[in-house]
Write an enzyme that holds these catalytic residues in place. Sequence first.
Site, PDB file in Angstrom:
ATOM      1  N   ASP A   1     -24.440  29.762  -7.036  1.00  9.37           N
ATOM      2  CA  ASP A   1     -24.146  29.543  -8.448  1.00  9.37           C
ATOM      3  C   ASP A   1     -23.305  28.293  -8.690  1.00  9.37           C
ATOM      4  O   ASP A   1     -22.777  27.680  -7.756  1.00  9.37           O
ATOM      5  CB  ASP A   1     -23.447  30.778  -9.038  1.00  9.37           C
ATOM      6  CG  ASP A   1     -22.379  31.351  -8.115  1.00  9.37           C
ATOM      7  OD1 ASP A   1     -21.965  30.655  -7.173  1.00  9.37           O
ATOM      8  OD2 ASP A   1     -21.960  32.487  -8.323  1.00  9.37           O
TER       9      ASP A   1
ATOM     10  N   ASN B   1     -15.674  43.383 -11.040  1.00 10.05           N
ATOM     11  CA  ASN B   1     -16.594  44.162 -11.886  1.00 10.05           C
ATOM     12  C   ASN B   1     -17.944  44.406 -11.208  1.00 10.05           C
ATOM     13  O   ASN B   1     -18.888  44.844 -11.844  1.00 10.05           O
ATOM     14  CB  ASN B   1     -16.797  43.458 -13.232  1.00 10.05           C
ATOM     15  CG  ASN B   1     -17.454  42.084 -13.077  1.00 10.05           C
ATOM     16  OD1 ASN B   1     -17.817  41.685 -11.977  1.00 10.05           O
ATOM     17  ND2 ASN B   1     -17.592  41.369 -14.178  1.00 10.05           N
TER      18      ASN B   1
ATOM     19  N   HIS C   1     -19.878  42.050  -9.835  1.00  8.86           N
ATOM     20  CA  HIS C   1     -20.886  40.986  -9.897  1.00  8.86           C
ATOM     21  C   HIS C   1     -21.163  40.408  -8.513  1.00  8.86           C
ATOM     22  O   HIS C   1     -20.298  40.404  -7.643  1.00  8.86           O
ATOM     23  CB  HIS C   1     -20.528  39.903 -10.933  1.00  8.86           C
ATOM     24  CG  HIS C   1     -19.413  38.987 -10.572  1.00  8.86           C
ATOM     25  ND1 HIS C   1     -18.534  38.456 -11.503  1.00  8.86           N
ATOM     26  CD2 HIS C   1     -19.016  38.470  -9.381  1.00  8.86           C
ATOM     27  CE1 HIS C   1     -17.685  37.660 -10.896  1.00  8.86           C
ATOM     28  NE2 HIS C   1     -17.943  37.660  -9.617  1.00  8.86           N
TER      29      HIS C   1
ATOM     30  N   GLU D   1     -23.693  39.286 -13.822  1.00  8.01           N
ATOM     31  CA  GLU D   1     -22.643  40.086 -14.439  1.00  8.01           C
ATOM     32  C   GLU D   1     -23.192  41.456 -14.859  1.00  8.01           C
ATOM     33  O   GLU D   1     -24.415  41.605 -15.037  1.00  8.01           O
ATOM     34  CB  GLU D   1     -22.123  39.354 -15.679  1.00  8.01           C
ATOM     35  CG  GLU D   1     -21.427  38.026 -15.369  1.00  8.01           C
ATOM     36  CD  GLU D   1     -20.001  38.203 -14.870  1.00  8.01           C
ATOM     37  OE1 GLU D   1     -19.701  39.181 -14.148  1.00  8.01           O
ATOM     38  OE2 GLU D   1     -19.171  37.347 -15.200  1.00  8.01           O
TER      39      GLU D   1
HETATM   40  C1  F6R Z   1     -19.153  32.769  -5.838  1.00 11.77           C
HETATM   41  C2  F6R Z   1     -19.704  33.952  -6.461  1.00 11.77           C
HETATM   42  C3  F6R Z   1     -18.874  35.076  -6.943  1.00 11.77           C
HETATM   43  C4  F6R Z   1     -17.720  35.449  -6.012  1.00 11.77           C
HETATM   44  C5  F6R Z   1     -16.921  36.617  -6.576  1.00 11.77           C
HETATM   45  C6  F6R Z   1     -15.733  36.963  -5.704  1.00 11.77           C
HETATM   46  O1  F6R Z   1     -20.178  31.851  -5.466  1.00 11.77           O
HETATM   47  O2  F6R Z   1     -20.873  33.984  -6.603  1.00 11.77           O
HETATM   48  O3  F6R Z   1     -19.707  36.207  -7.100  1.00 11.77           O
HETATM   49  O4  F6R Z   1     -18.235  35.770  -4.761  1.00 11.77           O
HETATM   50  O5  F6R Z   1     -16.470  36.295  -7.853  1.00 11.77           O
HETATM   51  O6  F6R Z   1     -14.827  35.914  -5.746  1.00 11.77           O
HETATM   52  P1  F6R Z   1     -13.615  35.856  -4.719  1.00 11.77           P
HETATM   53  O7  F6R Z   1     -14.197  35.693  -3.368  1.00 11.77           O
HETATM   54  O8  F6R Z   1     -12.837  34.617  -5.133  1.00 11.77           O
HETATM   55  O9  F6R Z   1     -12.849  37.120  -4.885  1.00 11.77           O
END
Ligand code: F6R
Length: 250
Positions: free
Chosen positions: A67, A136, A138, A143
């Site tokens: 992403d 959440n 994701h 989302e």
């Molecule tokens: C990042 C991504 C997000 C993160 C998620 C967890 O490329 O796609 O889904 O993996 O937000 O973020 P962290 O690792 O910072 O807790």
Amino acid sequence: MKFIIQDNKEQIAYTAADLVEDAVRQHPTGILGLATGSSPVGTYKELIRRHRKEGLDFSRITTINLDEYVGLDEFHEQSYRHFMNHNLFDHLNINKKNTYVPRGDALNPEEEARHYEELIRRLEPARIQVLGIGVNGHIGFNEPAEDFTVPTHVVTLTRDTIESNARFFDSPMDVPKQAITMGVGGILRAQRILLIATGEGKQQAVKALEDGRILPSNPSTILKVHPDVIVLCDRAAAALLDERTVRQAE
Ligand code: F6R
């Protein structure tokens, strides 16, 4: 789905790097699916160490990221392209032309999403897809929603996600409101999925992976349909798991 519970971030980074290294050694011209965020940072450090000290070779590897924020170009310090260059690609012998991250600065994000999806379909499936998980649930920026979205798409970030990612920006106001994300179809296409979760904040999200139901209100639950998912977590993130799962995971 296989759970592995480890005591600290160093062990997690080491185990995750082992799994990525296996993919690189077995398929030196293969595809790696990569994520940004804090979860894989230790793993990337360990991979850089193995490249420098043990000659782990990335010269023919291709990578595809999940992403990117809409509106941020590669020079913006919080763009995911910048993150990947800084935390991994700049330190490996990888050809940057073979590293793909959606273009956050594309004039038409919807069109960029379509192109990215075509790219995913053109490439062979990733040998391993590294994932973090949002508080959440994701994955990528898929989302919580009423339905799962299969292809790469433009998504409006939820308040939870904006608040959670505000730590990287000067203020929550500066967090982009939209992102381009690989859909669940692209993620599930990988041959193996490695989800890294650490810290108390991820307890509920990890627990939902253990429970039975697949719900778009918790996008990570779609991973239950995949035959080879490894959830690598620390004790804090694993705290709500059933005793039996914990015993098997230790
Ligand atoms: C990042 C991504 C997000 C993160 C998620 C967890 O490329 O796609 O889904 O993996 O937000 O973020 P962290 O690792 O910072 O807790």
